[in-house]
Design a protein around this motif. Structure first.
Motif, PDB file in Angstrom:
ATOM      1  N   ALA A 246       0.709  -1.089   0.015  1.00  0.00           N
ATOM      2  CA  ALA A 246       0.101   0.050  -0.045  1.00  0.00           C
ATOM      3  C   ALA A 246       0.836   1.100   0.079  1.00  0.00           C
ATOM      4  O   ALA A 246       0.313   2.312  -0.220  1.00  0.00           O
ATOM      5  N   GLY A 247       2.088   0.882   0.204  1.00  0.00           N
ATOM      6  CA  GLY A 247       3.038   2.140   0.492  1.00  0.00           C
ATOM      7  C   GLY A 247       2.691   3.187   1.526  1.00  0.00           C
ATOM      8  O   GLY A 247       2.907   4.451   1.532  1.00  0.00           O
ATOM      9  N   THR A 248       2.298   2.406   2.646  1.00  0.00           N
ATOM     10  CA  THR A 248       2.184   2.948   3.939  1.00  0.00           C
ATOM     11  C   THR A 248       2.861   2.462   5.009  1.00  0.00           C
ATOM     12  O   THR A 248       3.472   1.452   4.844  1.00  0.00           O
ATOM     13  N   VAL A 249       2.966   2.992   6.270  1.00  0.00           N
ATOM     14  CA  VAL A 249       3.491   2.478   7.430  1.00  0.00           C
ATOM     15  C   VAL A 249       2.507   1.587   7.961  1.00  0.00           C
ATOM     16  O   VAL A 249       1.309   2.098   8.019  1.00  0.00           O
ATOM     17  N   PRO A 250       2.472   0.684   8.708  1.00  0.00           N
ATOM     18  CA  PRO A 250       1.479  -0.002   9.656  1.00  0.00           C
ATOM     19  C   PRO A 250       0.896   0.849  10.432  1.00  0.00           C
ATOM     20  O   PRO A 250       1.250   1.733  11.281  1.00  0.00           O
ATOM     21  N   ALA A 251      -0.380   0.786  10.431  1.00  0.00           N
ATOM     22  CA  ALA A 251      -1.394   1.551  11.346  1.00  0.00           C
ATOM     23  C   ALA A 251      -1.372   1.051  12.808  1.00  0.00           C
ATOM     24  O   ALA A 251      -1.342   1.854  13.611  1.00  0.00           O
ATOM     25  N   THR A 252      -0.866  -0.226  13.113  1.00  0.00           N
ATOM     26  CA  THR A 252      -0.949  -0.985  14.196  1.00  0.00           C
ATOM     27  C   THR A 252       0.529  -1.026  14.715  1.00  0.00           C
ATOM     28  O   THR A 252       1.491  -0.992  13.864  1.00  0.00           O
ATOM     29  N   LEU A 253       0.702  -0.900  16.217  1.00  0.00           N
ATOM     30  CA  LEU A 253       1.994  -1.068  16.637  1.00  0.00           C
ATOM     31  C   LEU A 253       2.564  -2.456  16.430  1.00  0.00           C
ATOM     32  O   LEU A 253       2.066  -3.516  16.778  1.00  0.00           O
TER      33      LEU A 253
END
Length: 548
Positions: A246-253
């Protein structure tokens, strides 16, 4: 030398040597010279700076903009394991030294991590990573090289393109540690700001996923871990891989990644390169400094005389006057010869007339204020304006009420000169010099009540090539003119022959006319040395056609 010679001429009979006339040129003198040269070359210097600015504008126009997106994350220190298990290990201090932090930077830059992101996003065919069309030089080199190598297969070409795309991808990824902290910046540069943000976040997600994958592999192979632990690690890996796609960083830790994202990459609002202000500023500074350097070099190599100070340093003689250029009127119309020869009398309130009066005063002071002297006016080469200086000098001296005889001694000139200003005469200076007795003086053309002109040639203007300014009759002619008042002799150029030197030795003194911006210091030194060897007395110099 005749009996009218005074003490001033005795002191000037031998000009000082260049070593004795040398003046200390300190840094301020050099800087002043460079500044004066820059003022003289203001137009080409400004043109050069504008050219540099135009080149900078062209570079900014043709260079594609690039955008850099940066994501930040903080490395979580690992805690030492203990036999008591994770609960007890949580109370122990973290373990992460500088070497370990720098090692994580290299992990982010590693081929293994970047290739996983590259393959996951299928970037081999990304337009931004494809090489541009080859230039002329590249095409010629490739064509020549193709003559000496076997053709590549399609598979090899595809592999080469993939390798080139991967190299381009890795070259755009940057990772650095901020100071001595555990904060790491991961950046990606692209011509598309959205792509820059997406791939910067993808690299961060890839790093987090790789860290968790290592623990997942250990958990699957270690009997000491429970199945729930394996499942939790697997979920974290899937979250990280989803972030890559997705080209994003993980939303969860992701607690097992040994790093936490503290700032996801955002789409850049402005381009990171090329920097317009930096490029334009560099072009302006470079253009100005390089232009001044070129001016300094040219000024150091330029031997042409441009100022009275430079003229006095070169000769050790006083500069008796600085005459402005009068060859053109306002509107760039060129003045005729007759107008220029009488300009000091016709326009007494002008700059030229004022300069000629100052020159007259300097010469009279050099002659100790005495009248009835014979002064020669010469130059090293033709075109320096000596005839016009001689005519106007005689004119301003005559304005003071003293009779002046202006002699055109350029006897070998075919036409023109001061002779052309007067009416034709039957007996000129040439005929008088050819007369062995010298009893009959040449005719004089009256300009006004106090100024007369002795032409060099008669009405026919032909012949006279056997005449010689060093003839025995010349001193008698000069003596006769001196009894009537002052004498100004327009001598030939020194470089054109020896007549000027022969005549100069029979006069009370000689001034050398130097054309600003054309006559070199070497020419002036040659003129002074030539006159000194002939026994003439050099009173000083006159800078003609001076600027400013």
């Amino acid at each position: 030398m005749n009996t009218h010679q005074n003490g001033f001429f005795d002191q000037r009979a031998v000009p000082p040597s260049s070593s004795s006339a040398a003046i200390d040129e300190g840094p301020m003198v050099i800087m002043a010279g460079v500044a004066a040269a820059a003022r003289r070359r203001a137009v080409p210097l400004a043109a050069w700076v504008l050219l540099c600015l135009a080149a900078a504008a062209w570079y900014l126009h043709v260079t594609p903009p690039s955008y850099t997106a940066t994501a930040t994350m903080i490395l979580d220190p690992k805690r030492a394991a203990t036999p008591m298990g994770e609960t007890a290990a949580a109370v122990l201090p973290p373990v992460l030294d500088s070497a370990a932090a720098e090692s994580q930077i290299q992990v982010i830059r590693s081929e293994r991590l970047l290739s996983s992101v590259f393959d996951a996003l299928d970037l081999a065919d990304a337009p931004s990573l494809r090489p541009g069309p080859p230039g002329l030089k590249a095409r010629v080199v490739d064509a020549v090289a193709g003559l000496f190598r076997a053709p590549h297969s399609a598979v090899d070409d595809k592999a080469a393109r993939d390798a080139a795309a991967f190299d381009a991808f890795t070259g755009r990824v940057g990772a650095r540690r901020i100071g001595q902290s555990y904060v790491v910046e991961v950046a990606y540069t692209s011509g598309d700001p959205t792509e820059a943000r997406r791939l910067a976040n993808a690299v961060v997600s890839g790093y987090l996923g790789q860290q968790v994958s290592f623990k997942l592999a250990a958990a699957q192979n270690g009997a000491e871990y429970l199945q729930g632990r394996v499942k939790a690690l697997g979920d974290e890996v899937r979250v990280a891989n989803a972030g890559i796609l997705a080209g994003t960083v993980p939303a969860t830790l992701l607690p097992d990644a040994d790093a936490r994202v503290i700032g996801a990459a955002l789409e850049p609002l402005g381009r990171s390169a090329p920097k317009s202000g930096l490029v334009v500023g560099f072009a302006a500074v470079f253009g100005l400094l390089f232009g001044l350097f070129a001016v300094a070099v040219l000024n150091g190599l330029d031997r042409r005389v441009r100022s009275t100070d430079q003229l006095e340093r070169a000769t050790g003689l006083p500069c008796l006057g600085s005459i402005p250029d009068i060859r053109r009127r306002k509107g760039f119309a060129k003045r005729p010869l007759g107008e220029m020869a009488r300009l000091a009398r016709r326009e007494p309130d002008g700059r030229f007339a004022a300069a000629m009066r100052d020159t007259r005063t300097s010469i009279l002071l050099a002659l100790e204020g005495k009248r009835g002297h014979a002064l020669g006016v010469t130059s090293w080469a033709e075109g320096a304006g000596r005839s016009l200086v001689a005519a106007n000098l005689a004119g301003v001296v005559a304005l003071s009420g003293s009779p002046v005889t202006l002699v055109d001694a350029d006897i070998h000139r075919a036409d023109g000169g001061l002779t052309a200003l007067g009416t034709p005469v039957a007996r000129s200076l040439t005929e008088s010099l050819l007369d062995p007795t010298g009893a009959t003086p040449p005719d004089t053309v009256r300009f006004d009540e106090h100024l007369g002109l002795v032409p060099a040639r008669s009405a026919g203007g032909a012949g006279g090539f056997d005449a010689y300014l060093g003839a025995p009759g010349l001193p008698r002619l000069v003596e006769g003119w001196r009894t009537q008042g002052d004498v100004v002799v327009d001598l030939p150029a020194l470089a054109s022959g020896g007549d000027a030197r022969a005549a100069a030795a029979r006069l009370d003194g000689v001034v050398i006319v130097v054309e600003a911006g054309r006559t070199t210091t070497d020419d002036v030194e040659r003129a002074v040395n030539a006159l000194s060897r002939a026994g003439a007395t050099v009173v000083g110099t006159i800078l003609n056609r001076a600027v400013g």
